[in-house]
Write a protein that holds these residues in place. Structure first.
Motif, PDB file in Angstrom:
ATOM      1  N   ALA A  47       0.828  -1.204   0.000  1.00 63.22           N
ATOM      2  CA  ALA A  47       0.000   0.000   0.000  1.00 63.22           C
ATOM      3  C   ALA A  47       0.863   1.255   0.000  1.00 63.22           C
ATOM      4  CB  ALA A  47      -0.931  -0.010   1.211  1.00 63.22           C
ATOM      5  N   ALA A  48       1.965   1.212   0.776  1.00 64.81           N
ATOM      6  CA  ALA A  48       2.867   2.365   0.850  1.00 64.81           C
ATOM      7  C   ALA A  48       3.576   2.600  -0.482  1.00 64.81           C
ATOM      8  CB  ALA A  48       3.884   2.167   1.966  1.00 64.81           C
ATOM      9  N   VAL A  49       4.011   1.537  -1.154  1.00 61.50           N
ATOM     10  CA  VAL A  49       4.687   1.682  -2.441  1.00 61.50           C
ATOM     11  C   VAL A  49       3.749   2.298  -3.470  1.00 61.50           C
ATOM     12  CG1 VAL A  49       5.702   0.423  -4.381  1.00 61.50           C
ATOM     13  CG2 VAL A  49       6.319  -0.195  -2.032  1.00 61.50           C
ATOM     14  N   GLU A  50       2.541   1.773  -3.569  1.00 63.99           N
ATOM     15  CA  GLU A  50       1.600   2.296  -4.543  1.00 63.99           C
ATOM     16  C   GLU A  50       1.240   3.749  -4.254  1.00 63.99           C
ATOM     17  OE1 GLU A  50       0.620   0.885  -7.426  1.00 63.99           O
ATOM     18  OE2 GLU A  50       2.221  -0.491  -6.815  1.00 63.99           O
ATOM     19  N   TYR A  51       1.070   4.063  -2.995  1.00 62.08           N
ATOM     20  CA  TYR A  51       0.735   5.439  -2.618  1.00 62.08           C
ATOM     21  C   TYR A  51       1.887   6.378  -2.953  1.00 62.08           C
ATOM     22  CZ  TYR A  51      -1.244   9.201   0.224  1.00 62.08           C
ATOM     23  OH  TYR A  51      -1.777  10.385   0.655  1.00 62.08           O
ATOM     24  N   ALA A  52       3.103   5.931  -2.672  1.00 61.61           N
ATOM     25  CA  ALA A  52       4.274   6.783  -2.921  1.00 61.61           C
ATOM     26  C   ALA A  52       4.464   7.066  -4.404  1.00 61.61           C
ATOM     27  CB  ALA A  52       5.529   6.121  -2.351  1.00 61.61           C
ATOM     28  N   THR A 101       2.044   7.523  -6.540  1.00 61.90           N
ATOM     29  CA  THR A 101       0.959   8.331  -7.096  1.00 61.90           C
ATOM     30  C   THR A 101       0.707   9.638  -6.339  1.00 61.90           C
ATOM     31  OG1 THR A 101      -0.673   7.083  -5.803  1.00 61.90           O
ATOM     32  CG2 THR A 101      -0.200   6.300  -8.023  1.00 61.90           C
ATOM     33  N   ARG A 102       1.062   9.673  -5.077  1.00 59.35           N
ATOM     34  CA  ARG A 102       0.833  10.878  -4.273  1.00 59.35           C
ATOM     35  C   ARG A 102       1.879  11.935  -4.626  1.00 59.35           C
ATOM     36  NH1 ARG A 102      -2.545  14.143  -1.238  1.00 59.35           N
ATOM     37  NH2 ARG A 102      -1.475  14.973   0.604  1.00 59.35           N
ATOM     38  N   GLU A 103       1.434  13.117  -5.026  1.00 59.58           N
ATOM     39  CA  GLU A 103       2.368  14.167  -5.427  1.00 59.58           C
ATOM     40  C   GLU A 103       2.426  15.280  -4.393  1.00 59.58           C
ATOM     41  OE1 GLU A 103       1.806  15.677  -9.337  1.00 59.58           O
ATOM     42  OE2 GLU A 103       2.171  13.735 -10.308  1.00 59.58           O
ATOM     43  N   GLN A 104       3.633  15.715  -4.119  1.00 58.65           N
ATOM     44  CA  GLN A 104       3.899  16.892  -3.292  1.00 58.65           C
ATOM     45  C   GLN A 104       5.089  17.625  -3.912  1.00 58.65           C
ATOM     46  OE1 GLN A 104       2.083  17.738   0.133  1.00 58.65           O
ATOM     47  NE2 GLN A 104       0.870  16.843  -1.537  1.00 58.65           N
ATOM     48  N   PHE A 105       5.071  18.918  -3.863  1.00 62.03           N
ATOM     49  CA  PHE A 105       6.155  19.720  -4.426  1.00 62.03           C
ATOM     50  C   PHE A 105       6.402  19.367  -5.892  1.00 62.03           C
ATOM     51  CE2 PHE A 105       6.992  19.224   0.127  1.00 62.03           C
ATOM     52  CZ  PHE A 105       6.920  20.554   0.538  1.00 62.03           C
ATOM     53  N   GLY A 106       5.305  19.035  -6.588  1.00 66.88           N
ATOM     54  CA  GLY A 106       5.385  18.846  -8.025  1.00 66.88           C
ATOM     55  C   GLY A 106       5.890  17.493  -8.490  1.00 66.88           C
ATOM     56  N   ARG A 107       5.981  16.523  -7.596  1.00 70.38           N
ATOM     57  CA  ARG A 107       6.453  15.201  -8.029  1.00 70.38           C
ATOM     58  C   ARG A 107       5.937  14.129  -7.065  1.00 70.38           C
ATOM     59  NH1 ARG A 107      12.894  15.118  -6.774  1.00 70.38           N
ATOM     60  NH2 ARG A 107      12.633  13.099  -7.812  1.00 70.38           N
ATOM     61  N   PRO A 108       5.906  12.839  -7.493  1.00 72.71           N
ATOM     62  CA  PRO A 108       5.481  11.773  -6.582  1.00 72.71           C
ATOM     63  C   PRO A 108       6.416  11.704  -5.375  1.00 72.71           C
ATOM     64  CG  PRO A 108       5.506  10.988  -8.845  1.00 72.71           C
ATOM     65  CD  PRO A 108       6.182  12.327  -8.856  1.00 72.71           C
ATOM     66  N   ILE A 109       5.849  11.454  -4.203  1.00 73.41           N
ATOM     67  CA  ILE A 109       6.691  11.406  -3.006  1.00 73.41           C
ATOM     68  C   ILE A 109       7.649  10.220  -3.047  1.00 73.41           C
ATOM     69  CG2 ILE A 109       5.004  12.642  -1.609  1.00 73.41           C
ATOM     70  CD1 ILE A 109       4.238   9.959  -0.325  1.00 73.41           C
ATOM     71  N   GLY A 110       7.344   9.221  -3.893  1.00 75.77           N
ATOM     72  CA  GLY A 110       8.275   8.106  -4.058  1.00 75.77           C
ATOM     73  C   GLY A 110       9.579   8.511  -4.710  1.00 75.77           C
ATOM     74  N   GLY A 111       9.630   9.710  -5.267  1.00 76.44           N
ATOM     75  CA  GLY A 111      10.865  10.186  -5.873  1.00 76.44           C
ATOM     76  C   GLY A 111      11.766  10.936  -4.917  1.00 76.44           C
ATOM     77  N   GLN A 166      14.252  11.154  -1.600  1.00 71.86           N
ATOM     78  CA  GLN A 166      15.211  10.232  -0.995  1.00 71.86           C
ATOM     79  C   GLN A 166      14.714   9.657   0.327  1.00 71.86           C
ATOM     80  OE1 GLN A 166      19.049  12.083  -0.745  1.00 71.86           O
ATOM     81  NE2 GLN A 166      19.293  12.272  -2.954  1.00 71.86           N
ATOM     82  N   LEU A 167      14.106  10.496   1.170  1.00 71.51           N
ATOM     83  CA  LEU A 167      13.669  10.002   2.472  1.00 71.51           C
ATOM     84  C   LEU A 167      12.586   8.938   2.331  1.00 71.51           C
ATOM     85  CD1 LEU A 167      13.640  13.256   4.634  1.00 71.51           C
ATOM     86  CD2 LEU A 167      15.249  11.362   4.747  1.00 71.51           C
ATOM     87  N   THR A 168      11.689   9.115   1.372  1.00 77.13           N
ATOM     88  CA  THR A 168      10.659   8.100   1.156  1.00 77.13           C
ATOM     89  C   THR A 168      11.277   6.817   0.629  1.00 77.13           C
ATOM     90  OG1 THR A 168       9.016   9.820   0.676  1.00 77.13           O
ATOM     91  CG2 THR A 168       8.498   7.586  -0.030  1.00 77.13           C
ATOM     92  N   GLN A 169      12.210   6.929  -0.307  1.00 75.65           N
ATOM     93  CA  GLN A 169      12.857   5.729  -0.836  1.00 75.65           C
ATOM     94  C   GLN A 169      13.649   5.005   0.244  1.00 75.65           C
ATOM     95  OE1 GLN A 169      15.019   6.172  -4.483  1.00 75.65           O
ATOM     96  NE2 GLN A 169      13.199   6.830  -5.627  1.00 75.65           N
ATOM     97  N   ALA A 170      14.253   5.762   1.159  1.00 78.39           N
ATOM     98  CA  ALA A 170      14.984   5.122   2.263  1.00 78.39           C
ATOM     99  C   ALA A 170      14.023   4.312   3.125  1.00 78.39           C
ATOM    100  CB  ALA A 170      15.705   6.180   3.100  1.00 78.39           C
ATOM    101  N   ILE A 195       4.169   7.206   5.464  1.00 78.64           N
ATOM    102  CA  ILE A 195       4.202   7.497   4.028  1.00 78.64           C
ATOM    103  C   ILE A 195       2.818   7.905   3.536  1.00 78.64           C
ATOM    104  CG2 ILE A 195       4.547   6.467   1.744  1.00 78.64           C
ATOM    105  CD1 ILE A 195       6.825   4.816   2.988  1.00 78.64           C
ATOM    106  N   LEU A 196       1.785   7.267   4.059  1.00 80.93           N
ATOM    107  CA  LEU A 196       0.430   7.614   3.654  1.00 80.93           C
ATOM    108  C   LEU A 196      -0.083   8.873   4.337  1.00 80.93           C
ATOM    109  CD1 LEU A 196       0.574   4.589   2.640  1.00 80.93           C
ATOM    110  CD2 LEU A 196      -1.877   4.511   3.107  1.00 80.93           C
ATOM    111  N   GLY A 197       0.629   9.343   5.342  1.00 82.77           N
ATOM    112  CA  GLY A 197       0.199  10.546   6.037  1.00 82.77           C
ATOM    113  C   GLY A 197      -1.165  10.362   6.684  1.00 82.77           C
ATOM    114  N   ALA A 198      -2.014  11.392   6.583  1.00 77.68           N
ATOM    115  CA  ALA A 198      -3.338  11.312   7.196  1.00 77.68           C
ATOM    116  C   ALA A 198      -4.166  10.178   6.602  1.00 77.68           C
ATOM    117  CB  ALA A 198      -4.070  12.642   7.037  1.00 77.68           C
TER     118      ALA A 198
END
Length: 396
Positions: A272-277, A279-289, A291-295, A349-352
Motif C-alpha cells: 500500500a505504501a509503495v503504490e501510494y508513494a 501516485t501521491r504528489e507533493q512539491f510537483g512530483r510523486p513522493i516516491g521520488g 530520498q527520504l521516502t525511498q529510504a 508514508i500515507l500521512g493522514a
C-alpha cells in the motif's frame, strides 16, 4: 555462471527471488489462498472491522475447510497433510487479508485440532477432526485466564473427579472463536497435573459470552469461556499428555503460523505504501521520488523479505523434524516486531490517509498489537531465548 549468462529481471515484489525456493505445489497453494482472500475477505473486511464483527464466520469456515486450510499440516481424518511451508504460506496470505482471518484458521488447526490430533483418543479424533477439517464444526482453545496469561502453570480453572466423571470450574479469557465454537479444548489443573478436556459447546454449565469493545482484531470472534460445574465423562480427557507440555506444544505450533502470518500483514502495508508513494504528489512530483521516502521503502523491503526468509527456514526445519521451540520464539519475536514497524512506517508514508480504513495499514497495525502479545509476549520470547543462550532461567 558464465559472464555472458543473462540474469533474470529484478522483481520488486520478490526482490530476493524467494519464489525460487518454492515448488509448483507450494505456489499453487499460496495462489489459491491468495485468490480466495481477495474474493471473500478483502472487499468486506474494512466494513467488518469498523463494525467489530465477523458476520460470515461459519460460512467462511466451511469455505476454508473446502480449501483444505483447516488443520492443513495434520494428516488423516480429513486433513490435508500439507507441509509446514505450505501451511505457512497459507497463513501469510490469510493475514495479508486480516489477522482475524488467520487467527480463525490458527486456532482451529494449530490449537484445537492439533491438540486433539496429538493428544486425543481415537474416539476424539474420529468424532471431531473430520468435521473440524471441513469447517462444519469450529473449535476453540481455552488456556489463558483473566489473571493468568504468561504463567499458565498458575491457572485457577480446575477439574475434580466425581466418580467416573470430571467436574470443571473456572474461567478462560481472550478465546478466539469461543462464542461460535462447537467444541472447546480446555486445560485445567487436576490432582495429577494439568490436563486437557474436550468440551462440547452444549454441555450444561459451559458458556462463551463474546468480548466486545476491542480496538484490535475487530474482525474476529473473541470470547470468555465460563465453566460452572461442567460435568464430563472420563472419556472427555485427552489421554496422551499430563502437564504443561500439552498446551505449550500446541502454542509452539500456533506461533509458527504467526511467524509467517505477521509477514502477510507487513506485506499488505508495504505494498500500500509503495503504490501510494508512486501516485501521491507533493512539491510537483510523486513522493516516491524523494530520498527520504525511498529510504523508508528500502528499509521496509529489507525487513519484510528477511522475515519471509526466516519463516521459510523455520518451515523447512519443521518439515525435517528439527524445529525447536526456541527457534519458533526467535521467529515470532523478530517477525511480529518488524511487521509492526513496517506498518507504522507505511502509515507515515500515507500521512493522514494512513489512518483511513480505505487503506489496510492502520487496520494491520492495530491487529498486530494483539499478535505481538498473544501466543507469548515479547518479554516471554526474549526470556526463552535468554535462557537458551545463557543456560540460566530468568523467568522467576
Amino acid at each position: 555462471m558464465s559472464a555472458s549468462a543473462k540474469l533474470p529481471p529484478f522483481d520488486a515484489a520478490d526482490p530476493l527471488g524467494i519464489d525460487d525456493l518454492l515448488d509448483p505445489e507450494d505456489l499453487a497453494i499460496r495462489d489459491t489462498v491468495r485468490g480466495w482472500a481477495a474474493d471473500r475477505v478483502l472487499p468486506y473486511v474494512a466494513d467488518w472491522y469498523e463494525k467489530g464483527e465477523l458476520p460470515q464466520i461459519r460460512e467462511l469456515a466451511r469455505e476454508l475447510g473446502g480449501l483444505g486450510a483447516l488443520g492443513m499440516s495434520l494428516t488423516g481424518y480429513g486433513c490435508a497433510g500439507a507441509t509446514a511451508v505450505q501451511y505457512g504460506l497459507a497463513c501469510l496470505e490469510l493475514e495479508a487479508a486480516d489477522s482475524g482471518i488467520r487467527s480463525l484458521v490458527s486456532v482451529q488447526g494449530s490449537l484445537a485440532m492439533y491438540a486433539i490430533h496429538r493428544f486425543g483418543s481415537e474416539e476424539h479424533k474420529r468424532e471431531w477432526l473430520p468435521r473440524m477439517a471441513a469447517g462444519e464444526v469450529i473449535g476453540c482453545f481455552g488456556l489463558t485466564e483473566p489473571d493468568h496469561g504468561s504463567d499458565p502453570a498458575s491457572m485457577r480453572t480446575h477439574a475434580k473427579r466425581d466418580g467416573s466423571d470430571w467436574v470443571l470450574n473456572g474461567r478462560k479469557m481472550w478465546i478466539t472463536n469461543g462464542s461460535v465454537a462447537g467444541v472447546a479444548v480446555v486445560w485445567a489443573a487436576t490432582e495429577e497435573g494439568i490436563r486437557g478436556f474436550v468440551v462440547p459447546a452444549g454441555t450444561p454449565g459451559f458458556s462463551a459470552p463474546e468480548i466486545k469493545h476491542k480496538w484490535s482484531l475487530r474482525a474476529s470472534v473473541t470470547s470468555e469461556l465460563v465453566l460452572d460445574d461442567v460435568r464430563l465423562p472420563a472419556s472427555a480427557v485427552l489421554p496422551e499428555v499430563v502437564g504443561l507440555r500439552g498446551p505449550l506444544s500446541c502454542l509452539s505450533h500456533a506461533r509458527y503460523g504467526i511467524v509467517w502470518g505477521a509477514m502477510g500483514a507487513a506485506r499488505s502495508s508495504f505494498e500500500a505504501a509503495v503504490e501510494y508513494a508512486k501516485t501521491r504528489e507533493q512539491f510537483g512530483r510523486p513522493i516516491g521520488g524523494f530520498q527520504l521516502t525511498q529510504a523508508k521503502l528500502a528499509d521496509m523491503a529489507v525487513e519484510l523479505h528477511k522475515g519471509i526468509l526466516l519463516a521459510h527456514h523455520l518451515g523447512r526445519r519443521m518439515d525435517a523434524g528439527r524445529l525447536r521451540p526456541e527457534q519458533v520464539s526467535f521467529g515470532k519475536l523478530n517477525n511480529v516486531r518488524e511487521a509492526i514497524e513496517i506498518c507504522r512506517t507505511a502509515r507515515t508514508i500515507l500521512g493522514a490517509n494512513g489512518i483511513s480504513l480505505e487503506y489496510p495499514v492502520m487496520r494491520h497495525a492495530t491487529n498486530l498489537e494483539s499478535v505481538l502479545t498473544y501466543e507469548g509476549t515479547v518479554e516471554m520470547h526474549q526470556l526463552v531465548l535468554g535462557k537458551a543462550l545463557t543456560g540460566i532461567d530468568a523467568f522467576r
